[in-house]
Design a protein around this motif. Structure first.
Motif, PDB file in Angstrom:
ATOM      1  N   ALA B  64       0.860  -1.182   0.000  1.00 47.71           N
ATOM      2  CA  ALA B  64       0.000   0.000   0.000  1.00 47.71           C
ATOM      3  C   ALA B  64       0.895   1.230   0.000  1.00 47.71           C
ATOM      4  CB  ALA B  64      -0.920   0.015   1.215  1.00 47.71           C
ATOM      5  N   THR B  65       0.529   2.224  -0.812  1.00 46.63           N
ATOM      6  CA  THR B  65       1.318   3.457  -0.917  1.00 46.63           C
ATOM      7  C   THR B  65       0.526   4.627  -0.358  1.00 46.63           C
ATOM      8  OG1 THR B  65       2.453   2.623  -2.869  1.00 46.63           O
ATOM      9  CG2 THR B  65       2.541   4.996  -2.483  1.00 46.63           C
ATOM     10  N   TYR B  66       1.163   5.404   0.493  1.00 46.46           N
ATOM     11  CA  TYR B  66       0.575   6.578   1.127  1.00 46.46           C
ATOM     12  C   TYR B  66       0.529   7.692   0.085  1.00 46.46           C
ATOM     13  CZ  TYR B  66       0.235  10.014   5.049  1.00 46.46           C
ATOM     14  OH  TYR B  66      -0.129  10.984   5.946  1.00 46.46           O
ATOM     15  N   ARG B  67      -0.657   8.032  -0.379  1.00 44.28           N
ATOM     16  CA  ARG B  67      -0.835   9.070  -1.406  1.00 44.28           C
ATOM     17  C   ARG B  67      -1.501  10.286  -0.767  1.00 44.28           C
ATOM     18  NH1 ARG B  67       2.434   7.291  -5.418  1.00 44.28           N
ATOM     19  NH2 ARG B  67       1.780   5.267  -6.277  1.00 44.28           N
ATOM     20  N   LYS B  68      -0.699  11.305  -0.504  1.00 45.72           N
ATOM     21  CA  LYS B  68      -1.249  12.497   0.149  1.00 45.72           C
ATOM     22  C   LYS B  68      -2.174  13.257  -0.788  1.00 45.72           C
ATOM     23  CE  LYS B  68       1.285  16.170   0.969  1.00 45.72           C
ATOM     24  NZ  LYS B  68       2.289  17.127   1.509  1.00 45.72           N
ATOM     25  N   GLU B  69      -1.838  13.278  -2.088  1.00 46.01           N
ATOM     26  CA  GLU B  69      -2.614  14.088  -3.027  1.00 46.01           C
ATOM     27  C   GLU B  69      -4.026  13.558  -3.207  1.00 46.01           C
ATOM     28  OE1 GLU B  69       0.137  12.455  -3.614  1.00 46.01           O
ATOM     29  OE2 GLU B  69      -0.139  11.092  -5.314  1.00 46.01           O
ATOM     30  N   THR B  70      -4.197  12.239  -3.054  1.00 43.02           N
ATOM     31  CA  THR B  70      -5.530  11.651  -3.176  1.00 43.02           C
ATOM     32  C   THR B  70      -6.052  11.162  -1.827  1.00 43.02           C
ATOM     33  OG1 THR B  70      -4.516   9.530  -3.736  1.00 43.02           O
ATOM     34  CG2 THR B  70      -5.229  10.930  -5.567  1.00 43.02           C
ATOM     35  N   THR B  71      -5.331  11.432  -0.760  1.00 45.44           N
ATOM     36  CA  THR B  71      -5.642  10.961   0.609  1.00 45.44           C
ATOM     37  C   THR B  71      -6.076   9.504   0.584  1.00 45.44           C
ATOM     38  OG1 THR B  71      -7.929  11.807   0.554  1.00 45.44           O
ATOM     39  CG2 THR B  71      -6.224  13.253   1.446  1.00 45.44           C
ATOM     40  N   SER B  72      -5.220   8.664   0.011  1.00 44.82           N
ATOM     41  CA  SER B  72      -5.568   7.255  -0.140  1.00 44.82           C
ATOM     42  C   SER B  72      -4.443   6.347   0.334  1.00 44.82           C
ATOM     43  CB  SER B  72      -5.900   6.950  -1.601  1.00 44.82           C
ATOM     44  OG  SER B  72      -4.762   7.127  -2.414  1.00 44.82           O
ATOM     45  N   PHE B  73      -4.820   5.109   0.620  1.00 43.84           N
ATOM     46  CA  PHE B  73      -3.860   4.093   1.081  1.00 43.84           C
ATOM     47  C   PHE B  73      -4.424   2.729   0.663  1.00 43.84           C
ATOM     48  CE2 PHE B  73      -0.136   2.949   3.181  1.00 43.84           C
ATOM     49  CZ  PHE B  73      -0.318   2.057   4.230  1.00 43.84           C
ATOM     50  N   HIS B  74      -4.550   2.524  -0.632  1.00 45.83           N
ATOM     51  CA  HIS B  74      -5.180   1.316  -1.161  1.00 45.83           C
ATOM     52  C   HIS B  74      -4.290   0.087  -0.971  1.00 45.83           C
ATOM     53  CE1 HIS B  74      -7.909   4.181  -2.709  1.00 45.83           C
ATOM     54  NE2 HIS B  74      -7.258   4.479  -3.818  1.00 45.83           N
ATOM     55  N   LEU B  75      -4.912  -1.015  -0.589  1.00 45.17           N
ATOM     56  CA  LEU B  75      -4.185  -2.267  -0.381  1.00 45.17           C
ATOM     57  C   LEU B  75      -4.235  -3.097  -1.657  1.00 45.17           C
ATOM     58  CD1 LEU B  75      -2.772  -4.071   1.794  1.00 45.17           C
ATOM     59  CD2 LEU B  75      -5.029  -5.131   2.150  1.00 45.17           C
ATOM     60  N   GLU B  76      -3.074  -3.645  -2.061  1.00 43.60           N
ATOM     61  CA  GLU B  76      -3.004  -4.441  -3.278  1.00 43.60           C
ATOM     62  C   GLU B  76      -2.183  -5.711  -3.053  1.00 43.60           C
ATOM     63  OE1 GLU B  76      -3.197  -0.953  -6.711  1.00 43.60           O
ATOM     64  OE2 GLU B  76      -1.255  -1.776  -6.140  1.00 43.60           O
ATOM     65  N   LYS B  77      -2.554  -6.735  -3.813  1.00 50.07           N
ATOM     66  CA  LYS B  77      -1.749  -7.957  -3.858  1.00 50.07           C
ATOM     67  C   LYS B  77      -1.901  -8.554  -5.247  1.00 50.07           C
ATOM     68  CE  LYS B  77      -0.489 -12.209  -1.524  1.00 50.07           C
ATOM     69  NZ  LYS B  77      -0.759 -13.220  -0.465  1.00 50.07           N
ATOM     70  N   GLY B  78      -0.801  -8.981  -5.804  1.00 47.99           N
ATOM     71  CA  GLY B  78      -0.816  -9.410  -7.194  1.00 47.99           C
ATOM     72  C   GLY B  78      -1.462 -10.768  -7.415  1.00 47.99           C
ATOM     73  N   SER B  79      -1.376 -11.649  -6.445  1.00 46.23           N
ATOM     74  CA  SER B  79      -1.896 -13.006  -6.629  1.00 46.23           C
ATOM     75  C   SER B  79      -2.336 -13.539  -5.268  1.00 46.23           C
ATOM     76  CB  SER B  79      -0.817 -13.902  -7.241  1.00 46.23           C
ATOM     77  OG  SER B  79      -1.270 -15.241  -7.359  1.00 46.23           O
ATOM     78  N   VAL B  80      -3.644 -13.529  -5.036  1.00 44.90           N
ATOM     79  CA  VAL B  80      -4.140 -13.898  -3.699  1.00 44.90           C
ATOM     80  C   VAL B  80      -4.222 -15.412  -3.544  1.00 44.90           C
ATOM     81  CG1 VAL B  80      -5.377 -11.749  -3.312  1.00 44.90           C
ATOM     82  CG2 VAL B  80      -6.530 -13.650  -4.491  1.00 44.90           C
ATOM     83  N   GLN B  81      -4.159 -15.832  -2.292  1.00 44.62           N
ATOM     84  CA  GLN B  81      -4.246 -17.240  -1.933  1.00 44.62           C
ATOM     85  C   GLN B  81      -5.433 -17.451  -0.999  1.00 44.62           C
ATOM     86  OE1 GLN B  81      -2.016 -19.284  -3.472  1.00 44.62           O
ATOM     87  NE2 GLN B  81      -1.363 -17.368  -4.435  1.00 44.62           N
ATOM     88  N   VAL B  82      -5.866 -18.694  -0.891  1.00 50.41           N
ATOM     89  CA  VAL B  82      -6.982 -19.011   0.004  1.00 50.41           C
ATOM     90  C   VAL B  82      -6.676 -18.534   1.426  1.00 50.41           C
ATOM     91  CG1 VAL B  82      -8.285 -20.892   1.044  1.00 50.41           C
ATOM     92  CG2 VAL B  82      -7.787 -20.937  -1.398  1.00 50.41           C
ATOM     93  N   SER B  83      -5.422 -18.634   1.819  1.00 55.69           N
ATOM     94  CA  SER B  83      -5.023 -18.238   3.169  1.00 55.69           C
ATOM     95  C   SER B  83      -5.120 -16.739   3.427  1.00 55.69           C
ATOM     96  CB  SER B  83      -3.597 -18.695   3.461  1.00 55.69           C
ATOM     97  OG  SER B  83      -2.717 -18.159   2.491  1.00 55.69           O
ATOM     98  N   ASP B  84      -5.364 -15.948   2.387  1.00 51.79           N
ATOM     99  CA  ASP B  84      -5.556 -14.500   2.545  1.00 51.79           C
ATOM    100  C   ASP B  84      -6.992 -14.153   2.936  1.00 51.79           C
ATOM    101  OD1 ASP B  84      -3.424 -13.914  -0.310  1.00 51.79           O
ATOM    102  OD2 ASP B  84      -2.893 -13.917   1.826  1.00 51.79           O
ATOM    103  N   SER B  85      -7.867 -15.127   2.972  1.00 52.86           N
ATOM    104  CA  SER B  85      -9.253 -14.879   3.380  1.00 52.86           C
ATOM    105  C   SER B  85      -9.273 -14.356   4.811  1.00 52.86           C
ATOM    106  CB  SER B  85     -10.076 -16.164   3.281  1.00 52.86           C
ATOM    107  OG  SER B  85     -10.125 -16.626   1.953  1.00 52.86           O
TER     108      SER B  85
END
Lengths: 115, 111
Positions: B64-85
């Motif tokens: 996640a990248t701290y974006r001050k200009e958009t006041t955002s902190f979106h979480l990303e993952k390229g390839s999720v696994q069942v264990s990420d539930s």
């Protein structure tokens, strides 16, 4: 490694009954806090403490009391339970001086149902 | 006051899919930003954090990248696994002792 230990894990109360949720941590953390978790509302802070003998109110303190007589323990008391206090309660702690960036360590939660 | 707005759930994805969970914030200063994860039957645990603008937090393949200009902190993952539930919470802390949490996003990964 014990970390933050909460008891009980489950409890059912009748309206008007009182009870205490226990929280103990073995990490020598100065800061301890109680949150409640409700569907669609995230976690809300009930009370917190920055050290033994010091407590303060969070967002939703009504109906709850706390005390901090030791560094290790931070019990949460419900004096007269109401159905609106049905929730999952989490205790969390962190070391002193880590306010802005520090990680909170959570217990496993206590699920309380008030009938 | 300070607040955190998270993407509504639940989110259901297939294994190996790309994940984004949106998080935006409102704060009267420059907060630290966090993602916490709650696995079934457990308490919350810190997943990653960022303390200043343009910082990138990362852990277990999540970023996640701290974006001050958009006041955002979106979480990303390229390839999720069942264990990420799990349930994922975005949170901020500004100056005082209190963490402000979003409402949480429940993620389910299907094999």
């Amino acid at each position: 490694n014990a970390g933050v230990t909460q008891t009980p894990k489950f409890q059912v109360l009748k309206t008007g009954q009182s009870m205490t949720l226990q929280c103990a941590q073995d990490m020598n953390h100065e800061y301890m806090s109680w949150y409640r978790q409700d569907p669609g509302m995230g976690l809300r802070l009930i009370h917190y403490s920055v050290g033994a003998g010091i407590t303060d109110q969070g967002e939703v303190p009504n109906g709850y009391n706390v005390s901090r007589s030791t560094t290790e323990d931070f019990p949460l008391r419900l004096l007269s339970a109401a159905p609106s206090q049905t929730s999952v309660y989490f205790c969390a702690s962190r070391p002193a001086g880590t306010g802005l960036t520090g990680e909170l360590f959570f217990g496993e939660g206590s699920r309380l149902t008030v009938l | 006051g300070n607040s955190v707005t998270q993407m509504e759930g639940p989110v259901t994805l297939s294994e190996e899919a790309f994940l984004t969970i949106n998080c935006t914030y409102t704060a009267t200063g420059y907060p630290s930003l966090f993602w916490y994860v709650q696995y079934p039957g457990e308490g919350l645990q810190l997943l990653l954090k960022a303390t200043k603008a343009d910082d990138k937090g990362s852990n277990k393949g999540f970023e996640a990248t701290y974006r001050k200009e958009t006041t955002s902190f979106h979480l990303e993952k390229g390839s999720v696994q069942v264990s990420d539930s799990a349930v994922y919470f975005c949170a901020l802390r500004l100056g005082n002792e209190k963490l402000t949490f979003g409402t949480g996003t429940r993620l389910t990964i299907i094999p």
